[in-house]
Design a protein around this motif. Structure first.
Motif, PDB file in Angstrom:
ATOM      1  N   HIS A   1      13.389   7.281 -34.685  1.00 40.93           N
ATOM      2  CA  HIS A   1      13.505   6.695 -36.027  1.00 40.93           C
ATOM      3  C   HIS A   1      14.339   5.426 -36.057  1.00 40.93           C
ATOM      4  O   HIS A   1      14.424   4.775 -37.098  1.00 40.93           O
ATOM      5  N   GLY A   2      14.984   5.097 -34.976  1.00 40.84           N
ATOM      6  CA  GLY A   2      15.814   3.895 -34.946  1.00 40.84           C
ATOM      7  C   GLY A   2      17.224   4.186 -35.447  1.00 40.84           C
ATOM      8  O   GLY A   2      17.540   5.300 -35.900  1.00 40.84           O
ATOM      9  N   ALA A   3      18.054   3.171 -35.395  1.00 40.22           N
ATOM     10  CA  ALA A   3      19.463   3.346 -35.750  1.00 40.22           C
ATOM     11  C   ALA A   3      19.619   3.804 -37.200  1.00 40.22           C
ATOM     12  O   ALA A   3      18.939   3.301 -38.100  1.00 40.22           O
ATOM     13  N   GLY A   4      20.525   4.737 -37.396  1.00 41.64           N
ATOM     14  CA  GLY A   4      20.605   5.396 -38.703  1.00 41.64           C
ATOM     15  C   GLY A   4      21.717   4.908 -39.604  1.00 41.64           C
ATOM     16  O   GLY A   4      21.880   5.448 -40.701  1.00 41.64           O
ATOM     17  N   GLN A   5      22.483   3.917 -39.169  1.00 40.06           N
ATOM     18  CA  GLN A   5      23.648   3.523 -39.950  1.00 40.06           C
ATOM     19  C   GLN A   5      23.271   3.098 -41.376  1.00 40.06           C
ATOM     20  O   GLN A   5      23.869   3.540 -42.355  1.00 40.06           O
ATOM     21  N   ALA A   6      22.260   2.262 -41.488  1.00 34.75           N
ATOM     22  CA  ALA A   6      21.858   1.773 -42.810  1.00 34.75           C
ATOM     23  C   ALA A   6      21.397   2.920 -43.693  1.00 34.75           C
ATOM     24  O   ALA A   6      21.662   2.952 -44.905  1.00 34.75           O
ATOM     25  N   HIS A   7      20.705   3.871 -43.098  1.00 33.46           N
ATOM     26  CA  HIS A   7      20.210   5.027 -43.841  1.00 33.46           C
ATOM     27  C   HIS A   7      21.381   5.853 -44.372  1.00 33.46           C
ATOM     28  O   HIS A   7      21.351   6.329 -45.520  1.00 33.46           O
ATOM     29  N   VAL A   8      22.409   6.010 -43.553  1.00 30.39           N
ATOM     30  CA  VAL A   8      23.579   6.783 -43.977  1.00 30.39           C
ATOM     31  C   VAL A   8      24.306   6.042 -45.097  1.00 30.39           C
ATOM     32  O   VAL A   8      24.681   6.636 -46.113  1.00 30.39           O
ATOM     33  N   GLU A   9      24.458   4.764 -44.900  1.00 27.41           N
ATOM     34  CA  GLU A   9      25.192   3.984 -45.905  1.00 27.41           C
ATOM     35  C   GLU A   9      24.432   3.925 -47.226  1.00 27.41           C
ATOM     36  O   GLU A   9      25.033   3.857 -48.298  1.00 27.41           O
ATOM     37  N   ALA A  10      23.114   3.951 -47.138  1.00 28.84           N
ATOM     38  CA  ALA A  10      22.316   3.938 -48.365  1.00 28.84           C
ATOM     39  C   ALA A  10      22.195   5.335 -48.966  1.00 28.84           C
ATOM     40  O   ALA A  10      21.530   5.517 -49.998  1.00 28.84           O
ATOM     41  N   ARG A  11      22.822   6.308 -48.306  1.00 27.14           N
ATOM     42  CA  ARG A  11      22.770   7.716 -48.744  1.00 27.14           C
ATOM     43  C   ARG A  11      21.334   8.215 -48.853  1.00 27.14           C
ATOM     44  O   ARG A  11      20.930   8.822 -49.837  1.00 27.14           O
ATOM     45  N   GLY A  12      20.573   7.904 -47.853  1.00 23.75           N
ATOM     46  CA  GLY A  12      19.203   8.405 -47.781  1.00 23.75           C
ATOM     47  C   GLY A  12      18.181   7.375 -48.227  1.00 23.75           C
ATOM     48  O   GLY A  12      18.495   6.219 -48.467  1.00 23.75           O
ATOM     49  N   GLY A  13      16.948   7.837 -48.328  1.00 28.16           N
ATOM     50  CA  GLY A  13      15.853   6.945 -48.732  1.00 28.16           C
ATOM     51  C   GLY A  13      15.052   6.493 -47.522  1.00 28.16           C
ATOM     52  O   GLY A  13      15.616   6.093 -46.506  1.00 28.16           O
ATOM     53  N   LYS A  14      13.745   6.551 -47.654  1.00 25.86           N
ATOM     54  CA  LYS A  14      12.881   6.228 -46.509  1.00 25.86           C
ATOM     55  C   LYS A  14      12.970   4.765 -46.114  1.00 25.86           C
ATOM     56  O   LYS A  14      12.851   4.408 -44.954  1.00 25.86           O
TER      57      LYS A  14
END
Lengths: 304, 663
Positions: A64-77
């Motif tokens: 899925h690739g690096a997850g930092q942005a996903h964590v900071e955005a608190r989820g969302g595809k």
């Protein structure tokens, strides 16, 4: 509380991750327990237990690739670099091939009929929810995956004469490679139809029907040159022995009519003998005498 | 928790759709999550029951098509063990799955055991009980009642390493009684039924390895395939033969045909990939060789009034060489170009020494020789372009050139054979193109077309002037899947007398819907149309009949329906219906004529029949780890025109009752 936990985990992983933007699979676990729950049963879990792979090649972020942005955005595809449900088919294929391109069985995946029709990895495989025992298939049985698009083939396997696919003893992948195949060595090398050749680059039929394989001193040329499909419908047929016609003599006579520049000698395929009166039922069952029709060691007319 | 329950329920509902044989039961028993034990998670289930079948009509045809019979079975079993930390002592994954063990005609078992980074072993074992009277083929004289057993073992050492070792073994056996025929003295002779004891064995040993060298992945495989056939054909009672007009009789007959051979094989594969291109090459060589002996003794009265003993021995060789080369270019993210080049060569030759003794007197010895060589060179280029986010195109051009040479030789041992050689060459050009369009996210539309031209096809029914068209529409939204497809292939291969035309059109519609965990629906319909016309010439009473046509028309309607309903998570009901019906060309009764030739051809023009199979099943949860199941399935086969005698129609009620449990 949940948000605090996520941020705490993220902080710990960032500290441990050399790349900075990779947070590690444990962070994903906090919000995706349903996926994590059975992850140890998933073949991709090996990448985590291997212990010697770079962080960008392991666990959730390996795909899925690096997850930092996903964590900071608190989820969302949209914050997931590789959200497969949002990705175009070509990118899905490329992402999976990052690791899975090395295998010989996937050598032709880029030119396969499936890829050309936009049927890529996630069309048949379910990475997180596979009910299958092997290969992470999207359905419990391989045939159900294939029937989803190939309804005409499903109809063929429901015919009175068929290979036993619905009964579970034969599988589609026994004869086909869904990831694409090399040029067949029969039928002018055209239309591979995802057929997976046998070891010696021959038609896959001979894996089981080894008695038809030869080599024979007297080969029935079309078997070798045009393939078994000349006379047989390999999936299923309304006719005995998967033949393309309900009676044998029309099947034989359609080629053995002595006309044109066809055949081995280029002057028409040999017409039947004048001593064979087709009005006599005795001559209508050609293979009753021409028993070794696939090839013979002893007789050029396949009589013994 | 609710999400997890939903997930597991969805997974368990999927296998129930489109089930075409009533057993084993699709419903799961026990906890889908499994049990944890000593660092492993175990999921297991077993289903044992009694299968029954009541058959009216042609029992041989039923056995040929369906073949389920009475008896106790282990209908299915599954066991999976997974190490929860991926660090199991001896293995990290164990999967065992079986179906039909006990006495079902179709049995299979699967075993996978692996330890991460160390090994992976796969075993697949299958059995197919094959029964086929083949009435239309040889009037029932080629009946087969054999069992085919297949097993395949695969072992990979260091499966995640840079250097992997691979070993495999496969074995296929076919054994059982069969009927056969024997022709004595050619067309003016006679045919006799025989008993055959089929004994065939094929085995295959594979050894190989994968490794990386200078950034390329290289695979080497060495394999040995062997085959042996020791079928004996026998007749020990006198028989007048099928031709009642002649004097040929057979009192005793025996034919032993041991036929053994091996095929050593090499395969090499190399793959190299960079950012904008990938190269994949493969080469295989197999050197097949077979030695054979036919020892045939016929006692009785031949056309020439003799007993006869025939001995044929010799060998056949077939070296096959093939090479494939793929060059894939991805100059841009949205453009892929793949070129595939292949060359293939097969050479088949062999000697056959024929010796015949009549009443103990050596009548002579002949040497036959035949050569068949086949060389094919082909090239295919495929281009795949994503023009926009929702629109992409693909196109391709394939070229193939084939040359086959053949030769025959016949003569007496020690003399020069009378040899004749022939050579043929043909070329095929194919162009194809298509478009993919996603106007909405869940909707996919694919259109494609193909045109092919061959200059000198090998047979009158080969592809010469071919057109293909295809279309597919699919709508996939959460639990709903709707799809429709159309495919047509037209081939025309006409010369002066032999005009061949084959037209096939396939239509397919499918709908699957599983809106709730207690309800699932699946239905599909396919129509497969085929009509062919081929020019014929043949003899009737030594007179050449010209200008005749073989016409064959088939209109097959195939439908499947499956509905699953769960009542209060305790009772699962499944109903299904499968039908395959060939309506022929619509004629209600067979065309009849007193004219012998027309009658001969008319009766094979179409073969309408119906093959229907409704099924119903109930599965009752008695305990979280125990279910009771029962099911019924009807198979009904009916031919509208009676092509063969006796009638092949039958009706069979089959069913089962079973217990599924998990502990």
């Amino acid at each position: 509380m949940r948000g605090v936990l996520i941020l705490a985990c993220a902080g710990l992983s960032l500290w441990a991750s050399p790349g900075g933007e990779y947070v590690g699979s444990n962070v994903c676990r906090a919000c995706h327990p349903d996926v994590w729950l059975n992850s140890y049963k998933n073949p991709h879990y090996k990448s985590l237990t291997a212990g010697d792979l770079a962080v960008e090649k392991t666990g959730c972020e390996g795909c899925h690739g690096a997850g930092q942005a996903h964590v900071e955005a608190r989820g969302g595809k949209t914050s997931i670099p590789n959200a497969f449900s949002l990705m175009p088919p070509g990118r899905i294929l490329d992402t999976c091939l990052t690791c899975h391109s090395q295998d010989l069985s996937r050598a032709n995946v880029k030119r396969s009929a499936h890829t050309l029709a936009d049927v890529v990895c996630t069309g048949c495989h379910s990475i997180h929810q596979s009910p299958a025992r092997r290969f992470l298939l999207a359905r419990a049985e391989q045939r159900e995956v294939c029937y989803g698009c190939h309804g005409n083939v499903r109809g063929q396997f429901s015919m009175p004469f068929k290979h036993r696919v619905n009964e579970g003893v034969v599988q589609c992948a026994d004869c086909h490679n869904p990831h694409g195949s090399f040029a067949p060595t029969w039928r002018m090398s055209q239309r591979p139809r995802l057929v997976d050749p046998a070891l010696g680059n021959e038609t896959p039929c001979v894996r089981c029907h080894a008695d038809k394989r030869g080599p024979f001193t007297f080969e029935h040329s079309p078997v070798r040159i045009e393939g078994c499909e000349t006379c047989h419908a390999p999936h299923g047929a309304m006719n005995a022995r998967l033949l393309r016609r309900p009676v044998v003599f029309t099947l034989c006579l359609e080629c053995h009519n002595g006309t044109g520049n066809f055949g081995r000698q280029g002057d028409g395929i040999q017409l039947q003998s004048a001593s064979h009166s087709m009005a006599d039922p005795r001559y209508q069952q050609c293979t009753a005498c021409h028993l070794r029709i696939h090839g013979s060691h002893s007789d050029s007319r396949f009589l013994r | 928790m609710k999400l997890r329950t939903r997930l597991l329920t969805a997974v368990s509902a999927l296998p129930l759709l489109a089930q075409q044989t009533v057993a084993p039961t699709g419903e799961l028993v026990g906890r889908a999550r499994g049990e944890d034990y000593l660092g492993y998670n175990l999921v297991q289930s077993f289903e044992t029951g009694y299968r029954f079948a009541g058959i009216d009509g042609n029992r041989g045809k039923y056995r040929s098509d369906v073949n389920y019979r009475n008896g106790i079975r282990l209908l299915g079993s599954n066991l999976t063990m997974h190490s929860q930390d991926g660090q199991g002592r001896y293995f990290d994954e164990l999967v065992i799955s079986t179906q039909g063990l006990g006495n079902d005609p179709y049995q299979s078992s699967l075993l996978r055991v692996q330890k991460n980074k160390l090994y992976r072993y796969d075993l697949l074992w299958r059995l197919n009980d094959y029964y086929n009277p083949a009435l239309p083929v040889a009037g029932g004289l080629h009946l087969m009642n054999t069992e085919r057993r297949l097993q395949d073992h695969d072992l990979i050492l260091l499966p995640q390493g840079r250097f992997q070792l691979k070993a495999g073994y496969a074995r296929v056996t076919q054994d059982g009684p069969a009927l056969s025929t024997f022709n004595l003295d050619g067309a003016r002779g006679d045919e006799f039924p025989l008993f055959a004891d089929v004994r065939r064995l094929r085995s295959e040993i594979r050894l190989g390895g994968d490794f990386n060298l200078f950034g390329a992945k290289i695979s080497i495989l060495r394999a040995w395939e062997s085959f042996r056939e020791d079928t004996r054909r026998l007749r020990d009672t006198p028989h007048p033969g099928a031709n009642l007009d002649d004097l040929v009789t057979l009192d005793r007959f025996r034919a032993d045909e041991p036929y053994h051979g091996t095929t050593p094989l090499w395969r090499g594969n190399v793959r190299f990939e960079k950012k904008h291109f990938a190269v994949h090459g493969r080469a295989t060589y197999s050197g097949g060789r077979r030695n054979f002996l036919l020892d045939e003794a016929a006692q009785g009265v031949s056309r020439f009034g003799f007993n006869r003993q025939t001995l044929v021995f010799g060998n056949a060789r077939r070296p096959v060489t093939a090479g494939d080369f793929n060059l894939t270019l991805f100059p841009r993210a949205r453009l892929t170009v793949v070129n595939h080049a292949a060359v293939h060569s097969t050479r088949i030759d062999g000697d056959s020494f024929y010796r015949q003794l009549d009443n103990g007197t050596l009548a002579g010895e002949l040497v036959s020789f035949r050569f068949l060589g086949l060389r094919t060179v082909s090239n295919a280029t495929d281009v795949n372009v994503q023009a926009a986010k929702t629109l992409s195109f693909f196109t391709g051009y394939r070229w193939s050139n084939r040359m086959f040479r053949s030769g025959d030789g016949l003569g007496f041992p020690g003399t020069d054979l009378d040899r004749q050689a022939y050579e043929q060459e043909n070329t095929l050009h194919t162009g194809m193109a298509g478009v993919r369009w996603r106007p909405l996210k869940p909707l996919t539309v694919v259109l494609d077309g193909e045109v092919a031209r061959a200059d000198r096809p090998f047979t009158p029914i080969s592809e010469r002037n071919l057109h293909g068209l295809g279309a597919r529409v699919q709508y996939k939204q959460q639990s709903l899947l709707l799809s429709a497809a159309y495919k047509q292939m037209y081939n025309f291969n006409a010369v002066t007398v032999s005009a061949h035309s084959a037209r096939s059109r396939n239509y397919f519609y499918d709908a699957s819907w599983a809106p709730r965990d207690w309800f699932a629906f699946d239905a599909s319909y396919a129509r497969l149309h085929l009509d062919t016309v081929t020019g014929l010439q043949f003899f009737v009473a030594a007179r050449l009949v010209e200008g005749q046509r073989s016409l064959y028309i088939s209109n097959i309607h195939a439908g499947n329906l499956g509905v699953r309903v769960a009542v209060r998570k305790r009772i699962d009901l499944y109903g299904g219906y499968a039908m395959t019906q060939d309506t022929g060309d619509g004629r209600a009764i067979p065309s009849d004529t007193r004219e012998a030739v027309a009658s001969l051809l008319n009766r094979a023009q179409t073969f309408p029949l119906r093959f229907h199979s409704p099924l119903a099943r109930v599965s009752l949860r008695l305990h979280p780890k125990l279910r009771w199941n029962a099911g019924w399935q009807l198979y009904r086969y009916k031919e509208d025109f009676k092509l063969v005698v006796p009638s092949q129609d039958y009706r069979a009620h089959t069913g089962y009752t079973s217990l599924s449990w998990s502990f």
